[in-house]
Design a protein around this motif. Sequence first.
Motif, short mmCIF file in Angstrom:
data_model
loop_
_atom_site.label_atom_id
_atom_site.label_comp_id
_atom_site.label_asym_id
_atom_site.label_seq_id
_atom_site.Cartn_x
_atom_site.Cartn_y
_atom_site.Cartn_z
N LEU A 221 5.87 6.72 12.35
CA LEU A 221 6.81 5.66 12.68
C LEU A 221 7.79 6.08 13.77
O LEU A 221 8.15 5.28 14.65
N LEU A 222 8.20 7.34 13.75
CA LEU A 222 9.21 7.81 14.69
C LEU A 222 8.62 8.51 15.91
O LEU A 222 9.36 9.08 16.72
N GLY A 223 7.29 8.47 16.05
CA GLY A 223 6.67 8.98 17.27
C GLY A 223 6.62 10.49 17.38
O GLY A 223 6.69 11.05 18.48
N ALA A 224 6.45 11.17 16.26
CA ALA A 224 6.47 12.63 16.26
C ALA A 224 5.33 13.22 17.09
O ALA A 224 5.54 14.24 17.79
N ASP A 225 4.14 12.64 17.04
CA ASP A 225 3.00 13.22 17.76
C ASP A 225 3.25 13.28 19.26
O ASP A 225 2.93 14.26 19.93
N GLU A 226 3.83 12.22 19.80
CA GLU A 226 4.14 12.18 21.23
C GLU A 226 5.13 13.26 21.61
O GLU A 226 5.00 13.94 22.64
N VAL B 196 5.74 26.31 15.01
CA VAL B 196 6.85 25.71 14.27
C VAL B 196 7.67 26.79 13.58
O VAL B 196 7.11 27.70 12.96
N HIS B 197 8.99 26.67 13.70
CA HIS B 197 9.92 27.55 13.01
C HIS B 197 10.70 26.73 11.99
O HIS B 197 11.04 25.57 12.25
N ALA B 198 10.97 27.30 10.83
CA ALA B 198 11.65 26.57 9.76
C ALA B 198 13.01 27.18 9.47
O ALA B 198 13.19 28.40 9.52
N LYS C 147 5.56 17.94 1.82
CA LYS C 147 6.86 17.42 2.21
C LYS C 147 7.04 17.57 3.72
O LYS C 147 6.24 18.20 4.40
N LEU C 148 8.11 16.99 4.23
CA LEU C 148 8.24 16.81 5.68
C LEU C 148 8.00 18.05 6.54
O LEU C 148 7.22 18.00 7.49
N PRO C 149 8.64 19.17 6.28
CA PRO C 149 8.42 20.32 7.15
C PRO C 149 6.96 20.74 7.24
O PRO C 149 6.46 21.05 8.33
N VAL C 150 6.27 20.74 6.10
CA VAL C 150 4.86 21.14 6.10
C VAL C 150 4.00 20.06 6.75
O VAL C 150 3.06 20.36 7.49
N ALA C 151 4.30 18.78 6.48
CA ALA C 151 3.56 17.70 7.12
C ALA C 151 3.70 17.77 8.64
O ALA C 151 2.72 17.58 9.38
N LEU C 152 4.90 18.08 9.11
CA LEU C 152 5.12 18.22 10.54
C LEU C 152 4.37 19.43 11.09
O LEU C 152 3.76 19.37 12.17
N ARG D 9 0.84 -1.19 0.00
CA ARG D 9 0.00 0.00 0.00
C ARG D 9 0.88 1.25 0.00
O ARG D 9 1.82 1.36 0.78
N VAL D 10 0.58 2.16 -0.90
CA VAL D 10 1.33 3.41 -1.00
C VAL D 10 0.89 4.35 0.11
O VAL D 10 -0.31 4.56 0.32
N ARG D 11 1.86 4.92 0.81
CA ARG D 11 1.58 5.87 1.87
C ARG D 11 2.52 7.07 1.73
O ARG D 11 3.64 6.94 1.26
N SER D 12 2.03 8.24 2.14
CA SER D 12 2.88 9.43 2.15
C SER D 12 4.12 9.16 2.98
O SER D 12 4.02 8.79 4.15
N GLY D 13 5.29 9.31 2.36
CA GLY D 13 6.53 9.08 3.09
C GLY D 13 6.65 9.98 4.30
O GLY D 13 7.02 9.53 5.39
N ALA D 14 6.33 11.26 4.13
CA ALA D 14 6.46 12.20 5.24
C ALA D 14 5.57 11.81 6.40
O ALA D 14 6.02 11.67 7.55
N ASP D 15 4.29 11.60 6.14
CA ASP D 15 3.37 11.28 7.23
C ASP D 15 3.68 9.93 7.85
O ASP D 15 3.57 9.75 9.07
N HIS D 16 4.06 8.96 7.02
CA HIS D 16 4.34 7.64 7.58
C HIS D 16 5.55 7.69 8.51
O HIS D 16 5.54 7.08 9.59
N PHE D 17 6.59 8.42 8.12
CA PHE D 17 7.77 8.49 8.97
C PHE D 17 7.51 9.28 10.24
O PHE D 17 8.03 8.95 11.30
N LEU D 18 6.68 10.29 10.16
CA LEU D 18 6.32 11.03 11.38
C LEU D 18 5.63 10.11 12.38
O LEU D 18 5.92 10.16 13.59
#
Length: 383
Positions: free
Chosen positions: A275-280, A319-321, A303-308, A264-273
């Motif tokens: 997978l690595l416990g970003a919400d916590e 969030v600061h970039a 992409k990752l910064p915006v997904a985060l 199953r295709v998944r957004s790389g950015a969201d999946h890694f966030l």
Amino acid sequence: MVSVLIAPDKFKGSLSAEEVARALERGLLEAAPLTRVVRLPLADGGEGSVAAACAGRFSPEKITVTGPTGRPVTAEVAVRGRTVLIEAAAICGLGVLPGGRKAPLTATSRGIGQALRCALAGEADTIVLALGGVATTDGGAGLLQSLGATLAGEDGTPIGPGGAGLAALRTVHLAEARAALAGVDLVLATDVDNPLLGAAGAAAVYGPQKGATANEVRELDDALAGFVRRLEAADVAGAAGLAEVPGAGAAGGLGYAGMLLGGRVRSGADHFLTLLGADELLAGSDFVVTGEGSLDEQSLSGKLPVALARRARRQGTPVHAVAGRCTLPADRTAAHFRSVQALTDLTDQDCANDSALSARLLAQCGRTLADRWIGRGDTETDR
């Protein structure tokens, strides 16, 4: 005590995500040493995915498999329990081509299938295949062959490597390859939405950067189209439809092969966030620092910064970039980031190809963030 999450992607060609995070942390703590800092290097499914995972919750394991030109390569996969992350770029990527010599017609994805077998031997029940940065355009044929699929020519012998090999394909049987992954959750992590074929497909869009001439791009696209036709003739359910699914053209068609195997295709950015416990980590942070090499129009597509930033917004965390360069006006970034700093605004030198300069400028950005948004105190650092 202020708590800051530093969660950047890599600055391609300059610094890894971990190096970016450490440079920002160094500058931030110089100006505000009481800050509690947590580093979370990130990746979106391309190069650096294993390194980012292993800087977080995963452990590295070395495997030796077939590289893009048939020579063996040793690569790392990331393992956590029964979940294995495989980075396609580390196995059949442009960066592992012997001598950097490109092989657009013959580069193979066989090593990816071998890596999947290694994961299965370790009793993995979830395999994340990070797609991106490969040297291949073989529709995942090599992957399928190394999992036991029959891809044969007119005389019944296995077809040769790469997209050129697909041109000789006459007989297809996928049953053994599909059986190998039965019961496994295969996640195809990519932020590429290309179909397999046509003007927006794997060969047309990515073939030239893999060394293909205009004629070779047409040859590769024709070979991939022939692959789909042979699959249809073999009564492989959904073969034509899957070729049109966004992401089928990822990594030279590895996305397509993965879907043929039930992935199953998944957004790389969201999946890694996830997978690595970003919400916590977001929940425990006063603000976040993220970034990537180029903050541009593509960044806004998720992409990752915006997904985060989208996840952080749901928790009310600013969030600061920080970016190597930023081509977006302030009114385009304001919806996602409280502030944006670009290294190109701090120097006239080519920091994109100077890792030491980039690290110094990132530390300067860290000090600026601390001065503007924190204050001063003592150090406490996690990870």
